[in-house]
Design a protein around this motif. Structure first.
Motif, PDB file in Angstrom:
ATOM      1  N   ARG A  19      35.095  37.597  36.072  1.00 14.76           N
ATOM      2  CA  ARG A  19      34.790  38.971  36.503  1.00 14.76           C
ATOM      3  C   ARG A  19      34.073  38.884  37.853  1.00 14.76           C
ATOM      4  NH1 ARG A  19      30.852  40.925  32.406  1.00 14.76           N
ATOM      5  NH2 ARG A  19      31.467  43.087  32.683  1.00 14.76           N
ATOM      6  N   VAL A  20      34.766  39.348  38.876  1.00 10.80           N
ATOM      7  CA  VAL A  20      34.270  39.210  40.241  1.00 10.80           C
ATOM      8  C   VAL A  20      34.177  40.599  40.864  1.00 10.80           C
ATOM      9  CG1 VAL A  20      34.809  38.199  42.513  1.00 10.80           C
ATOM     10  CG2 VAL A  20      35.320  36.924  40.417  1.00 10.80           C
ATOM     11  N   GLY A  21      33.170  40.799  41.707  1.00 14.02           N
ATOM     12  CA  GLY A  21      33.048  42.035  42.474  1.00 14.02           C
ATOM     13  C   GLY A  21      33.159  41.723  43.946  1.00 14.02           C
ATOM     14  N   TYR A  37      36.835  45.270  42.002  1.00 13.74           N
ATOM     15  CA  TYR A  37      36.460  44.216  41.064  1.00 13.74           C
ATOM     16  C   TYR A  37      37.728  43.720  40.366  1.00 13.74           C
ATOM     17  CZ  TYR A  37      36.507  48.429  38.138  1.00 13.74           C
ATOM     18  OH  TYR A  37      36.867  49.611  37.535  1.00 13.74           O
ATOM     19  N   THR A  38      37.602  42.582  39.729  1.00 15.50           N
ATOM     20  CA  THR A  38      38.735  41.960  39.042  1.00 15.50           C
ATOM     21  C   THR A  38      39.337  42.936  38.027  1.00 15.50           C
ATOM     22  OG1 THR A  38      37.513  39.889  39.198  1.00 15.50           O
ATOM     23  CG2 THR A  38      39.453  39.898  37.775  1.00 15.50           C
ATOM     24  N   LEU A  39      40.646  43.082  38.078  1.00 15.13           N
ATOM     25  CA  LEU A  39      41.426  43.917  37.145  1.00 15.13           C
ATOM     26  C   LEU A  39      41.208  45.414  37.336  1.00 15.13           C
ATOM     27  CD1 LEU A  39      41.109  41.829  33.804  1.00 15.13           C
ATOM     28  CD2 LEU A  39      42.923  41.721  35.525  1.00 15.13           C
ATOM     29  N   HIS A  46      42.880  40.359  41.367  1.00 12.12           N
ATOM     30  CA  HIS A  46      41.577  39.823  41.734  1.00 12.12           C
ATOM     31  C   HIS A  46      40.785  40.836  42.569  1.00 12.12           C
ATOM     32  CE1 HIS A  46      42.331  35.212  41.154  1.00 12.12           C
ATOM     33  NE2 HIS A  46      42.589  35.935  40.067  1.00 12.12           N
ATOM     34  N   ALA A  47      39.470  40.654  42.578  1.00 11.87           N
ATOM     35  CA  ALA A  47      38.590  41.603  43.257  1.00 11.87           C
ATOM     36  C   ALA A  47      38.905  41.721  44.746  1.00 11.87           C
ATOM     37  CB  ALA A  47      37.135  41.160  43.066  1.00 11.87           C
ATOM     38  N   GLU A  48      39.062  40.576  45.411  1.00  8.57           N
ATOM     39  CA  GLU A  48      39.301  40.587  46.855  1.00  8.57           C
ATOM     40  C   GLU A  48      40.665  41.215  47.163  1.00  8.57           C
ATOM     41  OE1 GLU A  48      38.582  38.038  44.813  1.00  8.57           O
ATOM     42  OE2 GLU A  48      37.551  36.416  45.862  1.00  8.57           O
ATOM     43  N   MET A  81      32.335  35.642  44.099  1.00 12.30           N
ATOM     44  CA  MET A  81      32.838  34.277  43.901  1.00 12.30           C
ATOM     45  C   MET A  81      33.732  33.864  45.065  1.00 12.30           C
ATOM     46  SD  MET A  81      34.688  32.670  40.547  1.00 12.30           S
ATOM     47  CE  MET A  81      33.260  32.991  39.523  1.00 12.30           C
ATOM     48  N   GLU A  82      33.631  32.603  45.422  1.00 14.30           N
ATOM     49  CA  GLU A  82      34.455  32.029  46.487  1.00 14.30           C
ATOM     50  C   GLU A  82      35.927  32.415  46.299  1.00 14.30           C
ATOM     51  OE1 GLU A  82      34.438  27.824  46.068  1.00 14.30           O
ATOM     52  OE2 GLU A  82      35.227  27.437  48.077  1.00 14.30           O
ATOM     53  N   PRO A  83      36.574  32.946  47.335  1.00 11.56           N
ATOM     54  CA  PRO A  83      37.978  33.350  47.177  1.00 11.56           C
ATOM     55  C   PRO A  83      38.857  32.179  46.742  1.00 11.56           C
ATOM     56  CG  PRO A  83      37.062  34.251  49.195  1.00 11.56           C
ATOM     57  CD  PRO A  83      36.044  33.265  48.665  1.00 11.56           C
ATOM     58  N   CYS A  84      39.881  32.504  45.969  1.00  7.45           N
ATOM     59  CA  CYS A  84      40.737  31.453  45.393  1.00  7.45           C
ATOM     60  C   CYS A  84      41.780  30.973  46.397  1.00  7.45           C
ATOM     61  CB  CYS A  84      41.431  31.977  44.134  1.00  7.45           C
ATOM     62  SG  CYS A  84      42.574  33.339  44.413  1.00  7.45           S
ATOM     63  N   VAL A  85      42.145  29.698  46.298  1.00  7.90           N
ATOM     64  CA  VAL A  85      43.303  29.189  47.047  1.00  7.90           C
ATOM     65  C   VAL A  85      44.482  28.917  46.123  1.00  7.90           C
ATOM     66  CG1 VAL A  85      42.284  28.183  49.107  1.00  7.90           C
ATOM     67  CG2 VAL A  85      42.303  26.881  47.015  1.00  7.90           C
ATOM     68  N   ARG A  86      44.210  28.792  44.835  1.00  3.03           N
ATOM     69  CA  ARG A  86      45.309  28.554  43.891  1.00  3.03           C
ATOM     70  C   ARG A  86      45.001  29.293  42.605  1.00  3.03           C
ATOM     71  NH1 ARG A  86      47.213  24.983  40.028  1.00  3.03           N
ATOM     72  NH2 ARG A  86      45.299  23.769  39.898  1.00  3.03           N
ATOM     73  N   ARG A  87      46.003  29.976  42.091  1.00  2.00           N
ATOM     74  CA  ARG A  87      45.842  30.722  40.836  1.00  2.00           C
ATOM     75  C   ARG A  87      46.746  30.119  39.778  1.00  2.00           C
ATOM     76  NH1 ARG A  87      45.751  37.085  42.409  1.00  2.00           N
ATOM     77  NH2 ARG A  87      45.880  37.170  40.137  1.00  2.00           N
ATOM     78  N   ARG A 116      30.044  29.506  43.996  1.00  3.89           N
ATOM     79  CA  ARG A 116      31.245  28.682  43.994  1.00  3.89           C
ATOM     80  C   ARG A 116      31.998  28.897  42.692  1.00  3.89           C
ATOM     81  NH1 ARG A 116      31.286  24.877  47.940  1.00  3.89           N
ATOM     82  NH2 ARG A 116      30.339  25.881  49.742  1.00  3.89           N
ATOM     83  N   GLU A 117      33.325  28.684  42.731  1.00  2.19           N
ATOM     84  CA  GLU A 117      34.111  28.838  41.507  1.00  2.19           C
ATOM     85  C   GLU A 117      33.887  27.641  40.588  1.00  2.19           C
ATOM     86  OE1 GLU A 117      38.282  29.783  42.003  1.00  2.19           O
ATOM     87  OE2 GLU A 117      38.717  29.155  39.969  1.00  2.19           O
ATOM     88  N   PRO A 118      33.466  27.876  39.348  1.00  2.40           N
ATOM     89  CA  PRO A 118      33.352  26.751  38.406  1.00  2.40           C
ATOM     90  C   PRO A 118      34.746  26.183  38.133  1.00  2.40           C
ATOM     91  CG  PRO A 118      32.300  28.752  37.564  1.00  2.40           C
ATOM     92  CD  PRO A 118      33.126  29.158  38.747  1.00  2.40           C
TER      93      PRO A 118
HETATM   94  C1  HJL Z   1      37.990  35.279  42.526  1.00  2.00           C
HETATM   95  C2  HJL Z   1      38.634  37.103  41.194  1.00  2.00           C
HETATM   96  C3  HJL Z   1      39.057  36.187  40.177  1.00  2.00           C
HETATM   97  C4  HJL Z   1      38.950  34.807  40.437  1.00  2.00           C
HETATM   98  N1  HJL Z   1      38.398  34.387  41.607  1.00  2.00           N
HETATM   99  N2  HJL Z   1      37.442  34.837  43.682  1.00  2.00           N
HETATM  100  N3  HJL Z   1      38.124  36.605  42.344  1.00  2.00           N
HETATM  101  N4  HJL Z   1      39.562  36.647  39.008  1.00  2.00           N
HETATM  102  O1  HJL Z   1      38.724  38.339  41.047  1.00  2.00           O
HETATM  103  C5  HJL Z   1      39.824  32.543  39.936  1.00  2.00           C
HETATM  104  C6  HJL Z   1      40.550  31.786  38.845  1.00  2.00           C
HETATM  105  C7  HJL Z   1      41.867  32.458  38.445  1.00  2.00           C
HETATM  106  C8  HJL Z   1      42.624  31.558  37.478  1.00  2.00           C
HETATM  107  C9  HJL Z   1      43.732  32.284  36.722  1.00  2.00           C
HETATM  108  N5  HJL Z   1      39.420  33.893  39.535  1.00  2.00           N
HETATM  109  O2  HJL Z   1      43.911  35.113  37.818  1.00  2.00           O
HETATM  110  O3  HJL Z   1      40.827  30.495  39.331  1.00  2.00           O
HETATM  111  O4  HJL Z   1      45.742  34.534  36.236  1.00  2.00           O
HETATM  112  O5  HJL Z   1      41.616  33.696  37.855  1.00  2.00           O
HETATM  113  O6  HJL Z   1      46.153  34.424  38.706  1.00  2.00           O
HETATM  114  O7  HJL Z   1      43.188  30.466  38.194  1.00  2.00           O
HETATM  115  O8  HJL Z   1      44.713  32.736  37.618  1.00  2.00           O
HETATM  116  P1  HJL Z   1      45.149  34.278  37.608  1.00  2.00           P
END
Ligand code: HJL
Ligand code: ZN
Length: 176
Positions: A19-21, A37-39, A46-48, A81-87, A116-118
């Motif tokens: 859950r990210v804002g 925010y997330t969802l 994702h939030a961003e 939370m740090e923005p994701c590079v891989r989901r 940081r993302e755990p």
């Molecule tokens: C960030 C978000 C969010 C994540 N990270 N920065 N903002 N939900 O709103 C990162 C996490 C991914 C999983 C699952 N979460 O979300 O790594 O199903 O949620 O694409 O890798 O991937 P999906």
């Protein structure tokens, strides 16, 4: 970052993500451009991503740079939370979306990160490094990590014996 943290509390708990804002700010005029925010938006969002989608309004995301036409204004992103590079889902990452705002010459120039993302879903998220290599300044905001991660992981299953620690803080540490 406190506003981003309160936004994260609006996100529905879910065991398969955090859950990210997040919010976008015009730092020149100190105007909030978008919050989310997330969802918040339908689907696995994702939030961003949602901040950008809400700002783009009628524009397709592929034309997101057009929502950032003025490079004289500093547009900054705050995210808990740090923005994701891989989901895990394979959906487009938030880092790619952030970099997409810069194609028109303006765009997001700075990202403030609360935690940081755990390594629950993906190991060693390199969001910070990829953003910096593309010229985005990344600033770690210290002091809220505990609250941010407690909210972020509230929907995750707790491990045996957890949730009973002193002060009631801490929260879960991921899926068993
Ligand atoms: C960030 C978000 C969010 C994540 N990270 N920065 N903002 N939900 O709103 C990162 C996490 C991914 C999983 C699952 N979460 O979300 O790594 O199903 O949620 O694409 O890798 O991937 P999906
Ligand atoms: Zn993301």
């Amino acid at each position: 970052m406190l506003l981003a943290l309160s936004l994260s509390r609006l996100s529905p708990p879910k065991p398969t993500n955090y859950r990210v804002g997040a919010l976008l700010l015009n730092a020149t005029t100190n105007t909030v451009l978008s919050t989310s925010y997330t969802l918040e938006l339908p689907g696995n969002t994702h939030a961003e991503q949602n901040c950008l989608a809400k700002l783009a309004l009628q524009l397709p995301e592929s034309r997101i740079a057009e929502a950032f036409p003025d490079n004289s204004n500093e547009v900054v992103l705050y995210t808990t939370m740090e923005p994701c590079v891989r989901r895990l889902s394979g959906n487009q990452s938030c880092v790619e979306r952030i970099l997409g705002t810069r194609r028109g010459g303006g765009g997001i120039s700075k990202v403030y990160v609360g935690a940081r993302e755990p390594g629950v879903f993906v190991e060693g998220n390199e969001g910070r490094r990829v953003l910096e290599e593309a010229g985005v300044v990344v600033v770690d905001v210290a002091g809220l990590e505990g609250d941010i991660l407690e909210v972020a992981m509230a929907g995750h299953e707790k491990r045996e014996g957890e949730g009973k620690e002193e002060g009631g803080g801490g929260g879960g540490v991921g899926i068993v």
